[in-house]
Scaffold this active site. Sequence first.
Site, PDB file in Angstrom:
ATOM      1  N   GLN A  26       0.759  -1.074  -0.044  1.00 37.22           N
ATOM      2  CA  GLN A  26      -0.125  -0.029   0.058  1.00 37.22           C
ATOM      3  C   GLN A  26       0.761   1.335  -0.232  1.00 37.22           C
ATOM      4  O   GLN A  26       0.373   2.339  -0.403  1.00 37.22           O
ATOM      5  CB  GLN A  26      -1.055  -0.018   1.106  1.00 37.22           C
ATOM      6  CG  GLN A  26      -1.808  -1.110   1.061  1.00 37.22           C
ATOM      7  CD  GLN A  26      -2.869  -1.247   2.350  1.00 37.22           C
ATOM      8  OE1 GLN A  26      -2.681  -1.573   3.406  1.00 37.22           O
ATOM      9  NE2 GLN A  26      -4.271  -0.327   2.284  1.00 37.22           N
ATOM     10  N   HIS A  46      -1.901  -5.476 -13.016  1.00 42.16           N
ATOM     11  CA  HIS A  46      -1.185  -5.377 -14.225  1.00 42.16           C
ATOM     12  C   HIS A  46      -1.848  -6.198 -15.396  1.00 42.16           C
ATOM     13  O   HIS A  46      -2.057  -5.722 -16.565  1.00 42.16           O
ATOM     14  CB  HIS A  46       0.382  -5.839 -14.333  1.00 42.16           C
ATOM     15  CG  HIS A  46       1.252  -4.846 -13.303  1.00 42.16           C
ATOM     16  ND1 HIS A  46       2.651  -5.180 -13.059  1.00 42.16           N
ATOM     17  CD2 HIS A  46       1.068  -3.613 -13.106  1.00 42.16           C
ATOM     18  CE1 HIS A  46       2.943  -4.135 -12.370  1.00 42.16           C
ATOM     19  NE2 HIS A  46       2.174  -3.275 -12.039  1.00 42.16           N
ATOM     20  N   ASP A  59       2.346   0.489  -7.883  1.00 42.14           N
ATOM     21  CA  ASP A  59       3.782   0.621  -8.702  1.00 42.14           C
ATOM     22  C   ASP A  59       4.607   1.681  -8.205  1.00 42.14           C
ATOM     23  O   ASP A  59       5.512   1.480  -7.822  1.00 42.14           O
ATOM     24  CB  ASP A  59       3.466   1.029 -10.143  1.00 42.14           C
ATOM     25  CG  ASP A  59       3.079  -0.253 -10.947  1.00 42.14           C
ATOM     26  OD1 ASP A  59       2.798  -1.350 -10.560  1.00 42.14           O
ATOM     27  OD2 ASP A  59       3.119  -0.170 -12.159  1.00 42.14           O
ATOM     28  N   ARG A  84       3.897   0.107  13.064  1.00 41.14           N
ATOM     29  CA  ARG A  84       3.748  -1.248  12.664  1.00 41.14           C
ATOM     30  C   ARG A  84       3.654  -1.317  10.960  1.00 41.14           C
ATOM     31  O   ARG A  84       3.000  -0.268  10.564  1.00 41.14           O
ATOM     32  CB  ARG A  84       1.988  -1.743  12.950  1.00 41.14           C
ATOM     33  CG  ARG A  84       1.856  -3.127  12.173  1.00 41.14           C
ATOM     34  CD  ARG A  84       0.465  -3.684  12.917  1.00 41.14           C
ATOM     35  NE  ARG A  84       0.058  -4.818  11.984  1.00 41.14           N
ATOM     36  CZ  ARG A  84      -1.060  -4.967  11.246  1.00 41.14           C
ATOM     37  NH1 ARG A  84      -1.874  -3.843  11.193  1.00 41.14           N
ATOM     38  NH2 ARG A  84      -1.137  -5.830  10.452  1.00 41.14           N
ATOM     39  N   HIS A 129       1.161  -9.201   4.726  1.00 37.54           N
ATOM     40  CA  HIS A 129       0.107  -8.249   4.533  1.00 37.54           C
ATOM     41  C   HIS A 129      -0.332  -8.248   3.015  1.00 37.54           C
ATOM     42  O   HIS A 129      -0.278  -7.290   2.303  1.00 37.54           O
ATOM     43  CB  HIS A 129       0.296  -6.885   5.025  1.00 37.54           C
ATOM     44  CG  HIS A 129      -0.635  -5.940   5.236  1.00 37.54           C
ATOM     45  ND1 HIS A 129      -1.033  -5.464   6.448  1.00 37.54           N
ATOM     46  CD2 HIS A 129      -1.808  -5.848   4.880  1.00 37.54           C
ATOM     47  CE1 HIS A 129      -2.236  -4.688   6.466  1.00 37.54           C
ATOM     48  NE2 HIS A 129      -2.535  -5.131   5.294  1.00 37.54           N
ATOM     49  N   ASN A 173      -1.432 -10.741   8.554  1.00 37.30           N
ATOM     50  CA  ASN A 173      -2.518  -9.494   8.540  1.00 37.30           C
ATOM     51  C   ASN A 173      -3.852 -10.079   8.185  1.00 37.30           C
ATOM     52  O   ASN A 173      -3.865 -10.561   6.986  1.00 37.30           O
ATOM     53  CB  ASN A 173      -2.168  -8.277   7.995  1.00 37.30           C
ATOM     54  CG  ASN A 173      -3.043  -7.306   8.329  1.00 37.30           C
ATOM     55  OD1 ASN A 173      -3.534  -6.758   9.136  1.00 37.30           O
ATOM     56  ND2 ASN A 173      -3.973  -7.078   6.989  1.00 37.30           N
ATOM     57  N   GLU A 174      -4.726 -10.169   9.209  1.00 36.75           N
ATOM     58  CA  GLU A 174      -6.114 -10.685   8.838  1.00 36.75           C
ATOM     59  C   GLU A 174      -6.481 -11.852   7.977  1.00 36.75           C
ATOM     60  O   GLU A 174      -6.450 -11.866   6.633  1.00 36.75           O
ATOM     61  CB  GLU A 174      -6.891  -9.323   7.867  1.00 36.75           C
ATOM     62  CG  GLU A 174      -6.741  -8.233   8.793  1.00 36.75           C
ATOM     63  CD  GLU A 174      -7.647  -7.107   8.045  1.00 36.75           C
ATOM     64  OE1 GLU A 174      -7.604  -6.941   6.983  1.00 36.75           O
ATOM     65  OE2 GLU A 174      -7.953  -6.232   8.722  1.00 36.75           O
ATOM     66  N   ASN A 316      -7.408  -6.200  14.534  1.00 37.84           N
ATOM     67  CA  ASN A 316      -7.828  -5.157  13.629  1.00 37.84           C
ATOM     68  C   ASN A 316      -9.273  -4.793  13.741  1.00 37.84           C
ATOM     69  O   ASN A 316      -9.981  -5.750  13.327  1.00 37.84           O
ATOM     70  CB  ASN A 316      -7.509  -5.312  12.156  1.00 37.84           C
ATOM     71  CG  ASN A 316      -5.992  -5.343  11.958  1.00 37.84           C
ATOM     72  OD1 ASN A 316      -5.101  -4.880  12.673  1.00 37.84           O
ATOM     73  ND2 ASN A 316      -5.546  -5.535  10.608  1.00 37.84           N
ATOM     74  N   TYR A 318     -12.517  -2.153  13.265  1.00 34.45           N
ATOM     75  CA  TYR A 318     -13.165  -0.862  12.590  1.00 34.45           C
ATOM     76  C   TYR A 318     -14.375  -0.559  12.682  1.00 34.45           C
ATOM     77  O   TYR A 318     -14.793   0.465  12.768  1.00 34.45           O
ATOM     78  CB  TYR A 318     -12.801  -1.306  10.936  1.00 34.45           C
ATOM     79  CG  TYR A 318     -11.447  -1.037  10.473  1.00 34.45           C
ATOM     80  CD1 TYR A 318     -10.654  -2.170  10.381  1.00 34.45           C
ATOM     81  CD2 TYR A 318     -11.021   0.272  10.198  1.00 34.45           C
ATOM     82  CE1 TYR A 318      -9.396  -1.915  10.018  1.00 34.45           C
ATOM     83  CE2 TYR A 318      -9.703   0.409   9.747  1.00 34.45           C
ATOM     84  CZ  TYR A 318      -8.660  -0.810   9.634  1.00 34.45           C
ATOM     85  OH  TYR A 318      -7.328  -0.705   9.309  1.00 34.45           O
ATOM     86  N   GLU A 385      -4.789  -2.367  14.258  1.00 35.81           N
ATOM     87  CA  GLU A 385      -5.310  -1.340  13.048  1.00 35.81           C
ATOM     88  C   GLU A 385      -6.912  -0.694  13.603  1.00 35.81           C
ATOM     89  O   GLU A 385      -7.721  -1.652  14.192  1.00 35.81           O
ATOM     90  CB  GLU A 385      -5.748  -1.975  11.823  1.00 35.81           C
ATOM     91  CG  GLU A 385      -4.416  -2.114  10.890  1.00 35.81           C
ATOM     92  CD  GLU A 385      -4.983  -2.713   9.424  1.00 35.81           C
ATOM     93  OE1 GLU A 385      -5.872  -2.361   9.137  1.00 35.81           O
ATOM     94  OE2 GLU A 385      -3.967  -3.483   8.898  1.00 35.81           O
TER      95      GLU A 385
END
Length: 490
Positions: A26, A46, A59, A84, A129, A173-174, A316, A318, A385
Amino acid sequence: CHGSTLKHQRRFPDDFLFGTATASYQIEGAWDEDGKGENIWDYMTHTNPTVIRDQSNGDIAADSYHNYKRDVEMMWELGLDAYRFSMSWSRILPTGMANEVNPAGIEFYNNYINEMLKYNIEPMVTLYHWDLPQKLQELGGFTNPLISDWFEDYARVVFENFGDRVKYFITFNEPREICYEGYGSNTKAPILNATGVGTYLCAKHLVLAHAKAYHLYDKEFRASQGGECGITISVNWFGPATETAEDEFAAELMRQAQWGIYAHPIFSAEGGFPSELSERIAEKSAQQGFPWSRLPEFTDEEKALAKGASDFFGVNHYTAYLVSASEHKSYPVPSMLDDVGAGSYVPDDWPKSASSWLTLAPDSIHKALTHLNTIYNKPVFYITENGWSTDESRDLIDDDRITYYRASMESLLNCLDSGINLKGYMAWSLMDNFEWMEGYIERFGLYHVDFSDPARTRTPRKSAFVYKHIVKHRYVDYEYQPDLAVACHG
Ligand code: PNW
């Protein structure tokens, strides 16, 4: 900068770790620089650009590969205790396998870590991740049981190279987003959409991969390095829509499907997959003509390997949803949601973010952690998170994000008040980044990033000053209104 010193305020302990979080794909960019191998997000964006809402990709992203010193400067500006971030498997091992280590990849993470340590910022490293080396995907990715050995090999390279300075490792992660969204639907790479089958194969192999990496750390590195190794699971709160037995049971099945299948094998006293959901899937599989349950069993040996294999529970969190047995919509058959056989919704009056799945739910961190604390016998928790999205048209004034973070702080304090062993909180995210299928449209950053500027200039939002104030003073000051024009630095 002055804060009022209200004595009656509830406070966070001095050793509570406040930080922010990001992930390699990310933010880093440099997708094929200095020997990095291709990963599943490079490959998907791509070859299939239209799956991303603005047809963008990572990219370049926030170009942290070249801007890492500025990233650390921002951590320092915020006064963070910890940061993190994740390592890109294919930057370290270009083909995914450990026969070939990329020295430039090791050097990049060494530089990033050493820069943090200069400012006394504790690095918290996620090994995975979501950016699997493409070569490993071609061998089946998380549907191939050998993934647990490949991951263990990769983990060894990470522990060997960075464990002298990194004291917090998070394997995955997750798992839900990896397995359900990537294999059981088409909302994350590798968009396999093997509904009702892919999710569960992935779940078993991922849990074993985590367990092998954990035991590797425990046996070969802990004594000399003295750190901790855990896993991060996305745990949103799923409560019953009404107090009827049907809704209570539907909510329980939903929790087991959304996160229990990953958490139960590791954190429960009995180990293995949660029993109500296992029975439901076995039953449905039989009705559907499968000669076996679509949820694969663990052997006793595998169960024992996974049970207790974590030093902490990374959460995490939310948002929350209400689960109703009668809301059952039509789902693909077979699929995880058809297995659960219930629907979920959000009340109209919960404030909405720019992301369809994210609303501000009342006290939901506290609700989720209270439940986990009870069923998994009081583990150490970190919120790894938590955050709020605005859309790309909004830049620095983000009062809705401030409202969300303040509500989260109250919910964290409720956890501490009720004796939950919660030791830290990482805000998602330090800065705007590539928000997966939403490209650069949904923004989670405390810092705004200008993606049209080749320098990827970062500018603090109003929420950054509010978070900084909380980290520094260890309480929530509702009087504090940063004036961006004269906002304080340093
Ligand atoms: C997290 N949900 O994913 C990821 O770890 C981040 O990479 C991502 O950028 C961030 O949240 C914001 O989306 C989630 O459905 C995906 O509740 C889905 C959910 C929660 C978190």
